[in-house]
Enzyme design. Structure first.
Site, short mmCIF file in Angstrom:
data_model
loop_
_atom_site.label_atom_id
_atom_site.label_comp_id
_atom_site.label_asym_id
_atom_site.label_seq_id
_atom_site.Cartn_x
_atom_site.Cartn_y
_atom_site.Cartn_z
N HIS A 282 -21.98 -15.58 27.60
CA HIS A 282 -21.17 -16.65 28.18
C HIS A 282 -21.72 -18.00 27.71
CE1 HIS A 282 -19.04 -14.16 31.19
NE2 HIS A 282 -20.14 -13.41 31.09
N HIS B 130 -21.64 -9.46 25.89
CA HIS B 130 -20.98 -10.74 25.64
C HIS B 130 -21.82 -11.87 26.24
CE1 HIS B 130 -19.27 -9.00 29.35
NE2 HIS B 130 -19.13 -10.24 29.79
N GLY C 222 -23.92 -8.09 37.22
CA GLY C 222 -22.67 -8.84 37.15
C GLY C 222 -21.81 -8.56 35.92
N GLN C 223 -22.17 -7.57 35.11
CA GLN C 223 -21.40 -7.26 33.91
C GLN C 223 -20.19 -6.41 34.31
OE1 GLN C 223 -23.55 -5.06 30.91
NE2 GLN C 223 -21.99 -5.44 29.36
#
Length: 132
Positions: free
Chosen positions: A104, A102, A95-96
């Site tokens: 979430h 980063h 899902g990157q």
């Protein structure tokens, strides 16, 4: 390492992006346009261009933790939320969508339609079963 086309290497290139606070190696950022659905949400990003969480240095891990705790205090002073979803997406299949690590940080609220649904909820559905 710095990538000219990477939005997380160029945080100030997006006039809407806000750096809430930072330390030596990382920054906690928020975008007002993303607050309409994900109230209080933001990201902790390393300043160095690093593709994923597995490539963080020990210092970046420590600085991420420091900002995560500072973010928690910041959010608790501003929102009446009831929990958090905190996580890394790694690789396209994971899902990157932006190849810069980063984290979430998403406050969660009892009155939201998906309250009680954690990070794993969506990927453990029967329709996500592999055809093996």
């Amino acid at each position: 390492m710095y990538k000219t086309e990477c939005p997380y290497c160029n945080l100030l290139a997006d006039p809407e992006q806000q750096i809430i606070f930072e330390n030596a190696t990382c920054a906690y950022i928020q975008k007002p346009s993303e607050q309409q659905v994900l109230e209080g949400s933001g990201l902790i990003v390393p300043k160095r261009h690093v593709q994923d969480v597995f490539s963080l240095t020990a210092e970046e891990w420590n600085d991420t933790r420091e900002l995560l705790l500072k973010t928690k205090t910041f959010l608790e002073e501003r929102h009446g939320h009831d929990g958090y979803s905190v996580g890394w997406n790694t690789g396209k299949t994971g899902g990157q969508s932006i190849p810069h690590a980063h984290l979430h940080v998403i406050p969660r609220f009892l009155d939201e339609p998906h309250a009680g649904k954690g990070i794993r909820h969506w990927i453990k559905q029967q329709d996500n079963r592999r055809n093996s």
